[in-house]
Design a protein around this motif. Structure first.
Motif, mmCIF file in Angstrom:
data_model
loop_
_atom_site.group_PDB
_atom_site.id
_atom_site.type_symbol
_atom_site.label_atom_id
_atom_site.label_comp_id
_atom_site.label_asym_id
_atom_site.label_seq_id
_atom_site.Cartn_x
_atom_site.Cartn_y
_atom_site.Cartn_z
ATOM 1 N N GLN A 1 -4.732 17.259 -16.316
ATOM 2 C CA GLN A 1 -5.131 17.587 -14.948
ATOM 3 C C GLN A 1 -6.215 16.647 -14.429
ATOM 4 O OE1 GLN A 1 -6.100 21.721 -15.422
ATOM 5 N NE2 GLN A 1 -4.029 22.398 -14.886
ATOM 6 N N SER A 2 -7.083 16.181 -15.322
ATOM 7 C CA SER A 2 -8.120 15.227 -14.932
ATOM 8 C C SER A 2 -7.500 13.919 -14.443
ATOM 9 C CB SER A 2 -9.043 14.967 -16.124
ATOM 10 O OG SER A 2 -9.941 13.929 -15.844
ATOM 11 N N ILE A 3 -6.530 13.430 -15.178
ATOM 12 C CA ILE A 3 -5.851 12.190 -14.779
ATOM 13 C C ILE A 3 -5.059 12.421 -13.490
ATOM 14 C CG2 ILE A 3 -4.173 10.432 -15.458
ATOM 15 C CD1 ILE A 3 -4.944 11.074 -18.390
ATOM 16 N N ALA A 4 -4.417 13.583 -13.375
ATOM 17 C CA ALA A 4 -3.656 13.900 -12.162
ATOM 18 C C ALA A 4 -4.576 13.936 -10.943
ATOM 19 C CB ALA A 4 -2.934 15.239 -12.325
ATOM 20 N N LEU A 5 -5.793 14.430 -11.128
ATOM 21 C CA LEU A 5 -6.759 14.489 -10.027
ATOM 22 C C LEU A 5 -7.107 13.084 -9.530
ATOM 23 C CD1 LEU A 5 -8.623 16.176 -8.231
ATOM 24 C CD2 LEU A 5 -10.310 16.117 -10.072
ATOM 25 N N ILE A 6 -7.255 12.153 -10.436
ATOM 26 C CA ILE A 6 -7.534 10.767 -10.044
ATOM 27 C C ILE A 6 -6.384 10.208 -9.214
ATOM 28 C CG2 ILE A 6 -7.766 8.399 -10.921
ATOM 29 C CD1 ILE A 6 -9.435 9.626 -13.229
ATOM 30 N N HIS A 7 -5.153 10.411 -9.660
ATOM 31 C CA HIS A 7 -4.002 9.903 -8.911
ATOM 32 C C HIS A 7 -3.855 10.614 -7.567
ATOM 33 C CE1 HIS A 7 -2.309 6.991 -11.675
ATOM 34 N NE2 HIS A 7 -2.736 7.780 -12.643
ATOM 35 N N HIS A 8 -4.204 11.891 -7.534
ATOM 36 C CA HIS A 8 -4.171 12.627 -6.273
ATOM 37 C C HIS A 8 -5.158 12.016 -5.279
ATOM 38 C CE1 HIS A 8 -3.963 15.960 -3.463
ATOM 39 N NE2 HIS A 8 -5.286 16.042 -3.522
ATOM 40 N N ASP B 1 0.825 -1.210 0.000
ATOM 41 C CA ASP B 1 0.000 0.000 0.000
ATOM 42 C C ASP B 1 0.862 1.264 0.000
ATOM 43 O OD1 ASP B 1 -2.379 -1.345 -0.130
ATOM 44 O OD2 ASP B 1 -2.863 -1.127 2.003
ATOM 45 N N ILE B 2 1.934 1.256 0.768
ATOM 46 C CA ILE B 2 2.842 2.408 0.798
ATOM 47 C C ILE B 2 3.458 2.623 -0.581
ATOM 48 C CG2 ILE B 2 5.048 3.243 1.712
ATOM 49 C CD1 ILE B 2 4.220 1.875 4.401
ATOM 50 N N LEU B 3 3.900 1.551 -1.210
ATOM 51 C CA LEU B 3 4.500 1.664 -2.548
ATOM 52 C C LEU B 3 3.486 2.148 -3.582
ATOM 53 C CD1 LEU B 3 6.753 -1.538 -2.621
ATOM 54 C CD2 LEU B 3 7.508 0.843 -2.485
ATOM 55 N N LEU B 4 2.257 1.646 -3.524
ATOM 56 C CA LEU B 4 1.227 2.108 -4.457
ATOM 57 C C LEU B 4 0.909 3.588 -4.250
ATOM 58 C CD1 LEU B 4 -1.272 -0.888 -4.642
ATOM 59 C CD2 LEU B 4 0.097 0.067 -6.492
ATOM 60 N N LYS B 5 0.848 4.015 -2.992
ATOM 61 C CA LYS B 5 0.617 5.432 -2.733
ATOM 62 C C LYS B 5 1.757 6.271 -3.309
ATOM 63 C CE LYS B 5 -2.477 5.553 1.134
ATOM 64 N NZ LYS B 5 -2.891 6.395 2.208
ATOM 65 N N GLU B 6 2.967 5.805 -3.133
ATOM 66 C CA GLU B 6 4.123 6.520 -3.666
ATOM 67 C C GLU B 6 4.055 6.598 -5.192
ATOM 68 O OE1 GLU B 6 7.577 8.689 -3.951
ATOM 69 O OE2 GLU B 6 6.341 8.306 -2.181
ATOM 70 N N ILE B 7 3.666 5.510 -5.830
ATOM 71 C CA ILE B 7 3.532 5.506 -7.295
ATOM 72 C C ILE B 7 2.472 6.510 -7.729
ATOM 73 C CG2 ILE B 7 2.692 4.130 -9.248
ATOM 74 C CD1 ILE B 7 4.146 1.721 -7.913
ATOM 75 N N HIS B 8 1.301 6.503 -7.075
ATOM 76 C CA HIS B 8 0.242 7.455 -7.423
ATOM 77 C C HIS B 8 0.718 8.898 -7.223
ATOM 78 C CE1 HIS B 8 -2.791 4.584 -8.375
ATOM 79 N NE2 HIS B 8 -2.782 4.035 -7.183
ATOM 80 N N HIS B 9 1.465 9.123 -6.143
ATOM 81 C CA HIS B 9 1.975 10.463 -5.868
ATOM 82 C C HIS B 9 2.965 10.907 -6.964
ATOM 83 C CE1 HIS B 9 2.929 13.924 -3.441
ATOM 84 N NE2 HIS B 9 4.208 13.628 -3.473
ATOM 85 N N ARG B 10 3.843 10.008 -7.357
ATOM 86 C CA ARG B 10 4.816 10.343 -8.410
ATOM 87 C C ARG B 10 4.144 10.569 -9.757
ATOM 88 N NH1 ARG B 10 10.472 7.198 -7.397
ATOM 89 N NH2 ARG B 10 10.667 7.771 -5.204
ATOM 90 N N VAL B 11 3.158 9.739 -10.081
ATOM 91 C CA VAL B 11 2.424 9.924 -11.342
ATOM 92 C C VAL B 11 1.721 11.279 -11.327
ATOM 93 C CG1 VAL B 11 0.456 9.095 -12.708
ATOM 94 C CG2 VAL B 11 2.151 7.470 -11.863
ATOM 95 N N LYS B 12 1.067 11.593 -10.206
ATOM 96 C CA LYS B 12 0.391 12.891 -10.079
ATOM 97 C C LYS B 12 1.378 14.032 -10.273
ATOM 98 C CE LYS B 12 -0.077 14.780 -6.145
ATOM 99 N NZ LYS B 12 0.483 16.107 -6.025
#
Length: 173
Positions: free
Chosen positions: A77-84, A32-43
């Motif tokens: 920005q729409s995709i970034a919002l999802i990752h955020h 879960d920590i790694l997935l959150k980090e990935i989403h944060h980096r993608v955002k």
């Protein structure tokens, strides 16, 4: 029944099961920590792309080219919002879509709302949790619908209401 009761009374097996359970729990937390980090980096990367598009459009004089860049920037920005949203929640596998719709509406209205226009968002239906593979394409579709509605359908002389109805479909296979 017999096999389970023999296994249940085996202290060594219980110790192994307890240790394995702890290892699996630790691995799930780490995942879960790694997935959150990935989403944060993608955002963050998508926000960099959005900023680069904005810099590119600043020097443009052609209105059509500038509008095309703005549309591309809104999609990013729409995709970034999802990752955020995925980064900020406990469930990194899915997104609460009603909140995403509201945030996307606010984000797009900030860019495209004309002075003097009144636009309200009405969301009908139940809360939906969507996986990222479903949320991203739907987010892009909503981005296009909101953008085009703000550009071409908003009437300055009346109250405009965008209504989205969410219906959960059950897939029976």
């Amino acid at each position: 029944g017999v096999l389970f009761s023999r296994f249940k009374n085996n202290k060594k097996a219980n110790v192994i099961l307890t240790e394995n359970s702890k290892v699996i729990s630790e691995m799930l937390v780490e995942k879960d920590i790694l997935l959150k980090e990935i989403h944060h980096r993608v955002k963050n990367n998508l926000e960099v792309i959005s900023s680069l598009l904005e810099l590119q459009s600043d020097g443009m004089m052609d209105g059509k080219a500038k509008a095309a860049i703005a549309a591309g920037q809104a999609r990013v920005q729409s995709i970034a919002l999802i990752h955020h949203k995925l980064y900020r929640t406990d469930n990194v596998a899915s997104i609460e879509f009603t909140g995403f719709i509201r945030d996307l509406f606010n984000q797009i209205s900030y860019v495209f709302l004309k002075d003097g226009a009144e636009v309200l968002l009405n969301i009908k239906g139940e809360e939906l949790l969507l996986e990222i593979d479903v949320a991203v394409p739907l987010g892009l579709i909503l981005n296009e619908l909101f953008t085009n509605s703000f550009k071409y359908a908003v009437d300055l002389n009346k109250q405009n209401i965008f209504t989205i109805e969410l219906i959960k479909m059950v897939n029976e296979t």
